[in-house]
Design a protein around this motif. Structure first.
Motif, PDB file in Angstrom:
ATOM      1  N   LEU A 133      -2.032  15.024   1.297  1.00  8.10           N
ATOM      2  CA  LEU A 133      -1.505  14.286   2.445  1.00  8.10           C
ATOM      3  C   LEU A 133      -1.869  12.815   2.324  1.00  8.10           C
ATOM      4  O   LEU A 133      -3.015  12.469   2.036  1.00  8.10           O
ATOM      5  CB  LEU A 133      -2.081  14.835   3.756  1.00  8.10           C
ATOM      6  CG  LEU A 133      -1.604  16.216   4.213  1.00  8.10           C
ATOM      7  CD1 LEU A 133      -2.304  16.609   5.505  1.00  8.10           C
ATOM      8  CD2 LEU A 133      -0.092  16.240   4.396  1.00  8.10           C
ATOM      9  N   ASP A 134      -0.891  11.965   2.552  1.00  3.53           N
ATOM     10  CA  ASP A 134      -1.098  10.511   2.562  1.00  3.53           C
ATOM     11  C   ASP A 134      -0.787  10.020   3.971  1.00  3.53           C
ATOM     12  O   ASP A 134       0.354   9.723   4.294  1.00  3.53           O
ATOM     13  CB  ASP A 134      -0.185   9.849   1.528  1.00  3.53           C
ATOM     14  CG  ASP A 134      -0.337   8.325   1.506  1.00  3.53           C
ATOM     15  OD1 ASP A 134      -1.267   7.806   2.168  1.00  3.53           O
ATOM     16  OD2 ASP A 134       0.479   7.660   0.835  1.00  3.53           O
ATOM     17  N   LEU A 135      -1.817   9.984   4.829  1.00  2.00           N
ATOM     18  CA  LEU A 135      -1.642   9.609   6.233  1.00  2.00           C
ATOM     19  C   LEU A 135      -1.884   8.120   6.420  1.00  2.00           C
ATOM     20  O   LEU A 135      -2.939   7.607   6.059  1.00  2.00           O
ATOM     21  CB  LEU A 135      -2.600  10.411   7.119  1.00  2.00           C
ATOM     22  CG  LEU A 135      -2.686   9.995   8.596  1.00  2.00           C
ATOM     23  CD1 LEU A 135      -1.331  10.144   9.272  1.00  2.00           C
ATOM     24  CD2 LEU A 135      -3.751  10.810   9.314  1.00  2.00           C
ATOM     25  N   GLN A 136      -0.898   7.443   7.017  1.00  2.96           N
ATOM     26  CA  GLN A 136      -1.025   6.016   7.285  1.00  2.96           C
ATOM     27  C   GLN A 136      -0.626   5.747   8.735  1.00  2.96           C
ATOM     28  O   GLN A 136       0.364   6.290   9.229  1.00  2.96           O
ATOM     29  CB  GLN A 136      -0.147   5.205   6.329  1.00  2.96           C
ATOM     30  CG  GLN A 136      -0.495   5.431   4.860  1.00  2.96           C
ATOM     31  CD  GLN A 136       0.269   4.525   3.915  1.00  2.96           C
ATOM     32  OE1 GLN A 136       0.332   3.309   4.124  1.00  2.96           O
ATOM     33  NE2 GLN A 136       0.844   5.098   2.874  1.00  2.96           N
ATOM     34  N   ASN A 137      -1.410   4.909   9.412  1.00  6.96           N
ATOM     35  CA  ASN A 137      -1.204   4.645  10.835  1.00  6.96           C
ATOM     36  C   ASN A 137      -0.984   3.150  11.056  1.00  6.96           C
ATOM     37  O   ASN A 137      -1.756   2.323  10.574  1.00  6.96           O
ATOM     38  CB  ASN A 137      -2.416   5.138  11.629  1.00  6.96           C
ATOM     39  CG  ASN A 137      -2.149   5.202  13.114  1.00  6.96           C
ATOM     40  OD1 ASN A 137      -1.836   4.191  13.746  1.00  6.96           O
ATOM     41  ND2 ASN A 137      -2.253   6.395  13.683  1.00  6.96           N
ATOM     42  N   ALA A 138       0.066   2.822  11.815  1.00  8.04           N
ATOM     43  CA  ALA A 138       0.423   1.418  12.039  1.00  8.04           C
ATOM     44  C   ALA A 138      -0.324   0.787  13.199  1.00  8.04           C
ATOM     45  O   ALA A 138      -0.184  -0.416  13.443  1.00  8.04           O
ATOM     46  CB  ALA A 138       1.929   1.295  12.273  1.00  8.04           C
ATOM     47  N   SER A 139      -1.091   1.566  13.947  1.00  6.74           N
ATOM     48  CA  SER A 139      -1.850   1.059  15.106  1.00  6.74           C
ATOM     49  C   SER A 139      -0.970   0.294  16.087  1.00  6.74           C
ATOM     50  O   SER A 139      -1.388  -0.692  16.695  1.00  6.74           O
ATOM     51  CB  SER A 139      -3.017   0.173  14.625  1.00  6.74           C
ATOM     52  OG  SER A 139      -3.900   0.914  13.810  1.00  6.74           O
ATOM     53  N   GLY A 140       0.276   0.755  16.219  1.00  8.58           N
ATOM     54  CA  GLY A 140       1.182   0.164  17.195  1.00  8.58           C
ATOM     55  C   GLY A 140       1.811  -1.149  16.780  1.00  8.58           C
ATOM     56  O   GLY A 140       2.493  -1.782  17.591  1.00  8.58           O
ATOM     57  N   ASP A 141       1.624  -1.565  15.538  1.00  8.15           N
ATOM     58  CA  ASP A 141       2.164  -2.847  15.073  1.00  8.15           C
ATOM     59  C   ASP A 141       3.421  -2.611  14.237  1.00  8.15           C
ATOM     60  O   ASP A 141       3.386  -1.908  13.229  1.00  8.15           O
ATOM     61  CB  ASP A 141       1.117  -3.583  14.238  1.00  8.15           C
ATOM     62  CG  ASP A 141       1.606  -4.945  13.780  1.00  8.15           C
ATOM     63  OD1 ASP A 141       1.590  -5.875  14.608  1.00  8.15           O
ATOM     64  OD2 ASP A 141       2.007  -5.061  12.605  1.00  8.15           O
ATOM     65  N   GLN A 142       4.529  -3.225  14.645  1.00  8.50           N
ATOM     66  CA  GLN A 142       5.800  -3.000  13.972  1.00  8.50           C
ATOM     67  C   GLN A 142       5.781  -3.505  12.534  1.00  8.50           C
ATOM     68  O   GLN A 142       6.338  -2.874  11.625  1.00  8.50           O
ATOM     69  CB  GLN A 142       6.947  -3.666  14.738  1.00  8.50           C
ATOM     70  CG  GLN A 142       8.328  -3.319  14.201  1.00  8.50           C
ATOM     71  CD  GLN A 142       8.626  -1.837  14.270  1.00  8.50           C
ATOM     72  OE1 GLN A 142       8.639  -1.251  15.351  1.00  8.50           O
ATOM     73  NE2 GLN A 142       8.866  -1.197  13.135  1.00  8.50           N
TER      74      GLN A 142
END
Length: 334
Positions: free
Chosen positions: A78-87
């Motif tokens: 799994l390669d999980l990446q999160n944008a933290s609400g930033d477009q």
């Protein structure tokens, strides 16, 4: 008790199509191999922001993969990446996933899905927690997505949620709605809410925000008889500020999903995001193990909703919840 909310004709057709399709054990891959053969897979995940509903959808997705034979650390990466609400970050994540070796990409929430769908065109893409996939430009139609993208919609029973305002307070005359101006999913829900409010004889006061830091000011500026928060990623990320405003104003806060009620909103008739994620994960297994084509996999929806009430929140907001509502609830938080 479980209650069904009306689906669009398209979503109803989706359910029928899914019923007609054979399960994983009855299909074969294009190469004639037995269906259900599980090999190794790499799955990229782009999540727009962390909050309980989206986290639950992700966890449900991974659980369904494991149930389908894909276990992280064994035959699943799994390669999980999160944008933290930033477009901007979300767009960068989409580009990274496009150049990765992922066999399939999951996008969680509409902004992430739009970015991934534009960047990743050469392998299957699934989305979840997307309110209107057609309006968001992700699929041609719910029944026939037509490309490499499909998934699950979290379209809410917005009319039933707005109706809760009058059920809590028959004398209510207005409802404030806080939403992100940059989220297509929220704009769709706001339009539905306005239509429902007109039917209920409620005036709607809209407060649009561009980021989570503006949520507190928007909530405090409302002078209405109730507040409604749709499944908006930026607003839900700052939900505590809305809860605080509702408590200080002594008015009910109606949420778009159950996780927000557990956090301190008063009530919802909403979806189970963990189950929605599981549905998406089951679709992923059909693609990875059985070779199904996203182009012909209808967008799935969750037909059953749950009435969830937080009586602790009701007390803090000075609201008396009618016994009839309590008796019909699927979950009551005391």
């Amino acid at each position: 008790m479980k209650r069904l909310f009306p689906m669009t004709a398209a979503l109803a057709s989706t359910a029928l199509l899914l019923t007609a399709c054979g399960g994983p054990d009855t299909e074969t891959t294009g190469g004639g191999e037995e269906a259900g053969a599980v090999e190794e897979a790499t799955v990229g995940i782009s999540q727009f922001v962390e909050h309980p509903s989206l986290d639950a959808a992700r966890e449900g997705f991974v659980a369904a993969l494991e149930e389908g034979g894909y276990t992280e650390g064994e035959n699943l990466t799994l390669d999980l990446q999160n944008a933290s609400g930033d477009q901007g970050t979300s767009t960068s994540i989409a580009s990274n996933l496009a150049s990765s070796d992922a066999d399939l990409v999951l996008a969680i929430a509409t902004p992430s899905a739009q970015g991934v769908a534009q960047a990743v065109t050469d392998r299957p893409v699934l989305f979840t927690a997307v309110t209107d996939p057609v309006e968001a430009g992700l699929v041609d139609s719910l029944e026939n997505p037509g490309g490499n993208v499909t998934g699950t919609t979290d379209m809410n029973p917005v009319a039933e949620q707005i109706a809760l305002v009058k059920q809590l307070d028959p004398e209510a005359e207005s409802v404030g709605i806080i939403y992100s101006s940059g989220e297509t999913n929220s704009q769709v829900q706001v339009e539905l809410a306005k239509e429902a409010a007109e039917e209920e004889g409620l005036e709607v006061v809209e407060k649009a925000v561009t980021n989570t830091s503006e949520v507190a000011q928007a909530a405090e500026s409302l002078d209405t008889d109730a507040i409604y928060v749709p499944t908006d990623n930026k607003v839900v990320s700052g939900l505590e500020a809305v809860i605080s405003a509702a408590e200080s104003k002594q008015i009910p806060l109606i949420a778009g999903e159950g996780d927000s009620v557990e956090r301190g909103a008063l009530i919802t008739q909403g979806l189970d995001y963990e189950q929605l994620g599981r549905q998406t994960g089951e679709m992923a297994v059909r693609i990875l193990a059985d070779g199904e084509d996203p182009a012909s996999m209808p967008v799935e929806s969750q037909e059953e909703t749950q009435l969830v009430i937080n009586l602790q929140a009701a007390e803090r907001m000075g609201v008396e919840v009618p016994q009839e509502l309590q008796d019909s609830a699927d979950q009551v938080i005391e």
